[in-house]
Design an enzyme around this catalytic site. Structure first.
Site, short mmCIF file in Angstrom:
data_model
loop_
_atom_site.label_atom_id
_atom_site.label_comp_id
_atom_site.label_asym_id
_atom_site.label_seq_id
_atom_site.Cartn_x
_atom_site.Cartn_y
_atom_site.Cartn_z
N GLU A 179 2.64 -8.20 -1.51
CA GLU A 179 1.41 -8.83 -1.01
C GLU A 179 1.37 -10.33 -1.27
OE1 GLU A 179 1.61 -5.98 -2.70
OE2 GLU A 179 0.24 -4.49 -1.85
N GLY A 184 0.81 -1.22 0.00
CA GLY A 184 0.00 0.00 0.00
C GLY A 184 0.84 1.27 0.00
N1 CAA Z 1 1.78 -3.62 8.83
C1 CAA Z 1 1.87 -3.61 10.18
N2 CAA Z 1 3.04 -3.49 10.84
C2 CAA Z 1 4.16 -3.38 10.10
C3 CAA Z 1 4.14 -3.38 8.69
C4 CAA Z 1 2.88 -3.50 8.05
N3 CAA Z 1 2.75 -3.47 6.72
N4 CAA Z 1 5.42 -3.29 8.25
C5 CAA Z 1 6.19 -3.20 9.34
N5 CAA Z 1 5.45 -3.27 10.45
C6 CAA Z 1 5.89 -3.22 11.85
C7 CAA Z 1 6.53 -4.54 12.26
O1 CAA Z 1 5.54 -5.49 12.62
C8 CAA Z 1 7.39 -4.11 13.42
O2 CAA Z 1 6.56 -3.94 14.55
P1 CAA Z 1 7.00 -4.58 15.97
O3 CAA Z 1 8.24 -3.80 16.35
O4 CAA Z 1 5.83 -4.28 16.86
O5 CAA Z 1 7.27 -6.01 15.74
C9 CAA Z 1 7.85 -2.71 13.00
O6 CAA Z 1 6.94 -2.27 11.99
C10 CAA Z 1 9.23 -2.70 12.39
O7 CAA Z 1 9.24 -3.66 11.35
P2 CAA Z 1 10.36 -4.80 11.20
O8 CAA Z 1 10.85 -5.21 12.56
O9 CAA Z 1 9.81 -5.87 10.35
O10 CAA Z 1 11.48 -3.95 10.46
P3 CAA Z 1 12.62 -4.53 9.49
O11 CAA Z 1 13.54 -3.37 9.26
O12 CAA Z 1 13.19 -5.79 10.03
O13 CAA Z 1 11.86 -4.91 8.11
C11 CAA Z 1 10.31 -4.52 6.31
C12 CAA Z 1 11.28 -3.90 7.34
C13 CAA Z 1 11.12 -5.35 5.31
C14 CAA Z 1 9.62 -3.36 5.61
C15 CAA Z 1 9.31 -5.43 7.03
O14 CAA Z 1 8.73 -4.69 8.11
C16 CAA Z 1 8.17 -5.88 6.16
O15 CAA Z 1 8.34 -6.79 5.36
N6 CAA Z 1 6.96 -5.27 6.33
C17 CAA Z 1 5.77 -5.70 5.62
C18 CAA Z 1 5.78 -5.24 4.18
C19 CAA Z 1 4.52 -5.73 3.48
O16 CAA Z 1 4.25 -6.92 3.39
N7 CAA Z 1 3.71 -4.79 2.98
C20 CAA Z 1 2.49 -5.09 2.27
C21 CAA Z 1 1.32 -5.03 3.22
S1 CAA Z 1 -0.19 -5.63 2.50
C22 CAA Z 1 -0.79 -4.34 1.60
O17 CAA Z 1 -0.21 -3.28 1.54
C23 CAA Z 1 -2.10 -4.59 0.90
C24 CAA Z 1 -2.45 -3.55 -0.10
O18 CAA Z 1 -2.15 -3.67 -1.26
C25 CAA Z 1 -3.25 -2.38 0.28
#
Ligand code: CAA
Length: 257
Positions: A131, A108
């Protein structure tokens, strides 16, 4: 209005909106998106504002829709609340909107950036539609806008593998308009917004509408639309001033009407 998930400030005719959920890497939850829409409504209605910049933090523009908020949704709850549709507010802003992206713009977050008129990326930016790694697909326009911007092959690659691309690849593939050093990102984005804000607002708004029309219609219809709008510009005070100033070899002073 007091916001909890975004910061807003104005710099002359430019509004700067900073996504601000640092602990969640600016994951886009409903509270943040509601505040963003409210802020955009306000700047759209404010005659003093002529360009808007949306940015995030150094680490993340936005790491996607909030997975923790979304995880328990059912088909019916998503359908009944019409999940994500309200995000489209960003793409309906009539004034110019620039996305200034540093760090992660995933899911997103990437989709939000693509709803803006153009993207200026820091050299630290990372874009992706991960995603598929969550067992779903993009839901805020990723499969559509990314494909129009970078073409089928790269869009398929990104959406099907969930891999990230860096700023250089994003610029090469046409997703971003330019890449700047991370410590200059806000300065460069605001400078671009200030330049646009100094120009004729009706000309800017109609240019935006015409470029967007290219995504919605055939070339012949798009050209016809552009021609009609171009003719209409001769009714504005700014057209008279812009061309007169050129002939008199002086800077134009636009009155935005
Ligand atoms: N939603 C909720 N929380 C999230 C998040 C998300 N999309 N991305 C990161 N966070 C949170 C983590 O859960 C973490 O929280 P806690 O400390 O409470 O555990 C905090 O942010 C820091 O994240 P990381 O510890 O994971 O940080 P990192 O530096 O190790 O990794 C990252 C960074 C690679 C961006 C990893 O956070 C990640 O893969 N995030 C998810 C990315 C993702 O899948 N995005 C797509 C979401 S679905 C979507 O967007 C649908 C749509 O089309 C509308």
């Amino acid at each position: 209005m007091a916001y909890e998930n975004i910061l807003v400030e104005t710099r002359g005719a430019v509004a700067l909106i900073t996504l601000n959920r640092p602990k969640a890497l600016n994951a886009l939850n409903s509270a943040l998106m509601t505040e963003l829409s409210t802020a955009l409504d306000g700047f759209e209605a404010d005659a003093e504002i002529r360009a808007i910049v949306i940015t995030g933090s150094e680490k993340a523009f936005a790491a996607g829709a909030d997975i923790k908020e979304m995880q328990s949704k059912t088909y019916m709850s998503a359908y009944l609340e019409d999940f994500i549709t309200s995000w489209e507010r960003v793409s309906r802003v009539r004034k110019p909107v620039i996305a200034a992206v540093a760090g992660y713009a995933l899911g997103g977050g990437c989709e939000l950036a693509m709803m803006c008129d153009f993207i200026i990326a820091a050299d630290t930016a990372k874009f992706g539609q991960p995603e598929i790694l969550l067992g779903v697909l993009p839901g805020a326009g990723g499969t559509q806008r990314l494909t129009r911007l970078v073409g089928k092959s790269k869009a398929m690659d990104l959406c099907l593998t969930g891999r990230m691309m860096d700023a250089a690849e994003a610029e090469r593939s046409g997703l971003v308009s330019r890449v700047v050093p991370a410590d200059k990102l806000i300065e460069e984005a605001v400078a671009a917004a200030e330049k646009i804000a100094s120009l004729s607002l009706p000309a800017v708004m109609l240019t935006k509408e015409a470029v967007n029309r290219a995504y919605e219609t055939t070339l012949a219809e798009g050209i016809r639309f552009e021609r009609r709008v171009f003719h209409s510009m001769f009714s504005t005070e700014d057209q008279k001033e812009g061309m007169q100033a050129f002939i008199e070899k002086r800077p134009a002073v636009f009155r935005h009407r």
